[in-house]
Design an enzyme around this catalytic site. Structure first.
Site, PDB file in Angstrom:
ATOM      1  N   ARG A  10       0.816  -1.230   0.000  1.00 42.64           N
ATOM      2  CA  ARG A  10       0.000   0.000   0.000  1.00 42.64           C
ATOM      3  C   ARG A  10       0.846   1.275   0.000  1.00 42.64           C
ATOM      4  O   ARG A  10       0.419   2.310   0.483  1.00 42.64           O
ATOM      5  CB  ARG A  10      -0.965   0.024   1.173  1.00 42.64           C
ATOM      6  CG  ARG A  10      -1.953  -1.103   1.194  1.00 42.64           C
ATOM      7  CD  ARG A  10      -2.966  -0.918   0.122  1.00 42.64           C
ATOM      8  NE  ARG A  10      -4.081  -1.823   0.332  1.00 42.64           N
ATOM      9  CZ  ARG A  10      -4.999  -2.035  -0.560  1.00 42.64           C
ATOM     10  NH1 ARG A  10      -4.953  -1.433  -1.710  1.00 42.64           N
ATOM     11  NH2 ARG A  10      -5.975  -2.871  -0.335  1.00 42.64           N
ATOM     12  N   SER A  11       2.046   1.191  -0.567  1.00 48.15           N
ATOM     13  CA  SER A  11       2.941   2.350  -0.596  1.00 48.15           C
ATOM     14  C   SER A  11       2.633   3.301  -1.749  1.00 48.15           C
ATOM     15  O   SER A  11       3.037   4.458  -1.716  1.00 48.15           O
ATOM     16  CB  SER A  11       4.392   1.882  -0.718  1.00 48.15           C
ATOM     17  OG  SER A  11       4.582   1.203  -1.943  1.00 48.15           O
ATOM     18  N   LYS A  13       3.273   2.011  -4.990  1.00 53.31           N
ATOM     19  CA  LYS A  13       4.195   1.560  -6.044  1.00 53.31           C
ATOM     20  C   LYS A  13       3.453   1.185  -7.326  1.00 53.31           C
ATOM     21  O   LYS A  13       3.923   1.514  -8.419  1.00 53.31           O
ATOM     22  CB  LYS A  13       5.083   0.420  -5.546  1.00 53.31           C
ATOM     23  CG  LYS A  13       4.375  -0.857  -5.172  1.00 53.31           C
ATOM     24  CD  LYS A  13       5.317  -1.852  -4.541  1.00 53.31           C
ATOM     25  CE  LYS A  13       4.597  -3.110  -4.126  1.00 53.31           C
ATOM     26  NZ  LYS A  13       3.605  -2.897  -3.062  1.00 53.31           N
ATOM     27  N   HIS A  48      -7.481  -2.799  -8.525  1.00 53.35           N
ATOM     28  CA  HIS A  48      -6.474  -2.480  -9.545  1.00 53.35           C
ATOM     29  C   HIS A  48      -7.117  -2.445 -10.928  1.00 53.35           C
ATOM     30  O   HIS A  48      -6.843  -1.542 -11.732  1.00 53.35           O
ATOM     31  CB  HIS A  48      -5.329  -3.492  -9.528  1.00 53.35           C
ATOM     32  CG  HIS A  48      -4.272  -3.208  -8.525  1.00 53.35           C
ATOM     33  ND1 HIS A  48      -3.250  -2.334  -8.758  1.00 53.35           N
ATOM     34  CD2 HIS A  48      -4.074  -3.692  -7.269  1.00 53.35           C
ATOM     35  CE1 HIS A  48      -2.465  -2.284  -7.700  1.00 53.35           C
ATOM     36  NE2 HIS A  48      -2.945  -3.095  -6.782  1.00 53.35           N
ATOM     37  N   ARG A  50     -10.276  -1.864 -11.730  1.00 51.08           N
ATOM     38  CA  ARG A  50     -11.166  -0.703 -11.854  1.00 51.08           C
ATOM     39  C   ARG A  50     -10.383   0.586 -12.068  1.00 51.08           C
ATOM     40  O   ARG A  50     -10.859   1.502 -12.738  1.00 51.08           O
ATOM     41  CB  ARG A  50     -12.065  -0.579 -10.632  1.00 51.08           C
ATOM     42  CG  ARG A  50     -13.183  -1.617 -10.589  1.00 51.08           C
ATOM     43  CD  ARG A  50     -14.186  -1.310  -9.493  1.00 51.08           C
ATOM     44  NE  ARG A  50     -13.629  -1.467  -8.162  1.00 51.08           N
ATOM     45  CZ  ARG A  50     -13.688  -2.585  -7.442  1.00 51.08           C
ATOM     46  NH1 ARG A  50     -14.305  -3.647  -7.914  1.00 51.08           N
ATOM     47  NH2 ARG A  50     -13.156  -2.642  -6.240  1.00 51.08           N
ATOM     48  N   ALA A  51      -9.179   0.678 -11.502  1.00 51.79           N
ATOM     49  CA  ALA A  51      -8.375   1.896 -11.602  1.00 51.79           C
ATOM     50  C   ALA A  51      -7.702   2.039 -12.967  1.00 51.79           C
ATOM     51  O   ALA A  51      -7.338   3.144 -13.357  1.00 51.79           O
ATOM     52  CB  ALA A  51      -7.322   1.921 -10.494  1.00 51.79           C
ATOM     53  N   ASP A  82       3.474  -6.231 -13.047  1.00 53.06           N
ATOM     54  CA  ASP A  82       2.974  -5.995 -11.690  1.00 53.06           C
ATOM     55  C   ASP A  82       2.504  -7.329 -11.120  1.00 53.06           C
ATOM     56  O   ASP A  82       1.411  -7.769 -11.413  1.00 53.06           O
ATOM     57  CB  ASP A  82       1.840  -4.975 -11.726  1.00 53.06           C
ATOM     58  CG  ASP A  82       1.533  -4.368 -10.371  1.00 53.06           C
ATOM     59  OD1 ASP A  82       2.152  -4.782  -9.372  1.00 53.06           O
ATOM     60  OD2 ASP A  82       0.666  -3.480 -10.307  1.00 53.06           O
TER      61      ASP A  82
END
Length: 172
Positions: A10-11, A13, A48, A50-51, A82
């Site tokens: 949750r950084s 990246k 991810h 949806r984004a 990823d």
């Protein structure tokens, strides 16, 4: 050209990886390696999806990610992997050496004038030493893979709290 984006859970990246992908030349595609093994992780994967731009090509590669990267290089443009950590997890139990597979997957992107590859990976070396041997082996293996990608990369960034720190290369 290879770019490496490291960070914790949750950084931010993956978001940075997607921005770098959008800045790269077309065609653009994402090679994903995570598999939904539980409801909570399925929700993360859906978030991810949806984004992302719905027109973006997404290849679900799992343990075959390095073979996919090698094939995708022939199409030029920019590829986002990823993530390296979930690829390593997907390779668990395979006979092939992950470092050999990694080298084969990265090779077509090594030239700064060739296709672009953005690699996202977790930086697990910032936490305490894991209590169990299996986790220590995974952390050690991922650390070695991250170091190999960083050595080959033209650009390396560390993400914490959504902020990027340039470790290698020049910020674009």
């Amino acid at each position: 050209m290879i770019q490496l984006v490291l960070g914790g859970v949750r950084s931010g990246k993956s978001a940075l990886g997607e921005r770098l992908l959008a800045q790269g030349p077309a065609p653009r595609r994402v090679v994903v390696t995570g598999k939904a093994l539980d409801v909570a992780f399925r929700e993360r994967i859906l978030a991810h999806k949806r984004a992302r731009d719905p027109g973006l090509a997404v290849i679900e590669a799992g343990a075959e990610a390095m073979d996919v990267l090698a094939r995708e290089a022939a199409h030029g443009g920019t590829v986002l992997l990823d993530s390296l950590d979930f690829w390593l997890f997907a390779c668990h139990g395979e006979d092939a050496d992950p470092s050999d597979q990694l080298a084969r997957g990265l090779a077509p992107y090594a030239d700064a004038g060739g296709p672009q590859l953005v690699v996202v990976s977790s930086e697990t070396g910032l936490g305490p030493i894991a209590a169990d041997p299996a986790t220590r082996r995974f952390v050690d293996a991922l650390g070695a893979l991250n170091q190999a990608v960083a050595a080959a990369a033209h650009d390396v960034r560390l993400v914490a709290a959504g902020l990027s720190i340039q470790l290698k290369g020049n910020a674009a």
